[in-house]
Design an enzyme around this catalytic site. Structure first.
Site, short mmCIF file in Angstrom:
data_model
loop_
_atom_site.label_atom_id
_atom_site.label_comp_id
_atom_site.label_asym_id
_atom_site.label_seq_id
_atom_site.Cartn_x
_atom_site.Cartn_y
_atom_site.Cartn_z
N TYR A 6 -33.50 11.12 11.75
CA TYR A 6 -34.22 11.88 10.73
C TYR A 6 -33.23 12.63 9.84
O TYR A 6 -33.35 12.62 8.61
CB TYR A 6 -35.20 12.86 11.38
N GLY A 37 -47.88 16.09 -0.07
CA GLY A 37 -48.14 15.20 -1.19
C GLY A 37 -49.50 15.44 -1.81
O GLY A 37 -49.66 15.41 -3.04
N ALA A 76 -49.53 10.88 -0.95
CA ALA A 76 -50.32 11.96 -1.56
C ALA A 76 -51.73 12.10 -1.02
O ALA A 76 -52.53 12.82 -1.60
CB ALA A 76 -50.37 11.74 -3.08
N ASN A 77 -52.04 11.44 0.08
CA ASN A 77 -53.40 11.56 0.61
C ASN A 77 -53.54 12.70 1.60
O ASN A 77 -54.65 13.06 2.00
CB ASN A 77 -53.85 10.25 1.28
N THR A 78 -52.43 13.34 1.97
CA THR A 78 -52.48 14.42 2.94
C THR A 78 -51.27 15.34 2.77
O THR A 78 -50.29 14.99 2.12
CB THR A 78 -52.52 13.87 4.39
N GLY A 79 -51.34 16.52 3.36
CA GLY A 79 -50.20 17.41 3.45
C GLY A 79 -49.58 17.82 2.13
O GLY A 79 -50.26 18.12 1.15
#
Length: 323
Positions: A172, A28, A23-26
């Site tokens: 992936y 999230g 959750a620190n980027t993008g």
């Protein structure tokens, strides 16, 4: 129900505890930010705590940080224990973090990086936290998949760690297919409890750091096309937010962008690949995941006669979420 679902549709989240991985980027970051703005107590579960603190400082509301490295089962267990000591309930667990198209490498536990991070790490975290969710009415486990789950769609039980040969795209696809199969099997198990549900989402094509490992042959064309075929992380987070907060959402459903080919647009119910709905493969993957992680869940399997009545998915619901 409007086809233009936005963050304005998120109900009041005061009193709810939400844990969001990556959750620190993008995506999230945008997911956590919106939940906090609507009153939830949000935990940013991130690999780099310093970056997590920086992200939290840019948000409004009750936002805290928990160190979590999904490439390490020891870290997953430590994070789960810390969360259990801090909270007596969790309303939302959003399994968002992920890696994409990484070169061949393994997690600290020897798992192929994409399968280990995207699926096994979240499988373990969910299993270790689920008993904090089961007593909570309306609690949800939301797992973020991808349209990439359709690419070379298969769970390679004969070589799940891609040790004999490696395809970063195939690996992936396996990890994102596993995310969906995990959601559907988890929902089947949760249905008997009647409180917590499992829902899936995908962001379409969003402009985030996730694509930094895209193979060179695809990188240049995507660079030129990106402005035309990608949406912002804030838009890409909407399917996850709808899956997490829409009162009409049902367990086993799958949300994605409503535009053409599910690339862009406001979130709606979508359908995943035929392979993702194969119950026998879901159960086999579950058994493998338990064996690899050593984590068992407080909800057991249901009998075959109960599967059809207890498994709800987006194929049996209308585009507006109604049966």
């Amino acid at each position: 129900m409007s086809d233009k679902w936005t963050t304005a549709n998120i109900p009041d989240q005061h009193g709810r505890v939400a844990v969001v991985t990556g959750a620190n980027t993008g995506l999230g970051y945008e997911t956590a930010k919106a939940l906090a703005e609507h009153g939830a107590s949000v935990v940013l579960a991130v690999r780099n705590a310093e970056k997590g603190e920086q992200a939290a400082a840019r948000m409004t509301g009750d936002v805290t940080v928990q160190a979590l490295d999904l490439t390490s089962l020891d870290s997953v267990r430590t994070a789960a224990a810390a969360l259990r000591s801090r909270f007596d309930r969790i309303d939302l667990l959003i399994n968002n973090a992920g890696v994409m198209y990484t070169p061949k490498q393994t997690t600290r536990d020897g798992f192929e990086m994409q399968f280990g991070t995207n699926h096994l790490g979240h499988f373990a975290l969910t299993g270790l936290l689920l008993d904090l969710m089961l007593p909570v009415p309306g609690s949800r486990v939301v797992t973020v998949s991808s349209t990439g789950h359709r690419i070379r769609a298969a769970i390679h039980f004969d070589d799940p760690q891609w040790e004999r040969s490696y395809s970063r795209v195939g690996a992936y696809g396996q990890s994102k297919l596993a995310n969906l199969m995990f959601t559907y099997e988890l929902q089947r198990r949760l249905a008997a409890h009647g409180t917590t549900v499992a829902v899936a989402a995908h962001p379409g094509l969003s402009g985030t750091e996730l694509a930094r490992n895209t193979p060179a042959a695809l990188r240049l064309p995507l660079t030129w096309l990106a402005p035309l075929i990608t949406q912002t992380p804030a838009m890409g987070a909407l399917p996850t937010l709808r899956a997490a907060t829409d009162p009409a959402a049902l367990g086993g459903q799958y949300y994605g962008p409503g535009g053409r080919n599910e690339v862009m647009g406001h979130p709606r119910l979508v359908t995943s690949s035929p392979e993702s709905y194969e119950a026998a493969v879901q159960q086999r993957l579950w058994a493998l995941s338990e064996d690899l992680t050593g984590v068992t869940f407080p909800v057991g399997p249901v009998g075959r006669s109960e599967q059809n009545s207890r498994h709800v998915d987006s194929r049996s619901a209308g585009a507006d979420g109604r049966r």
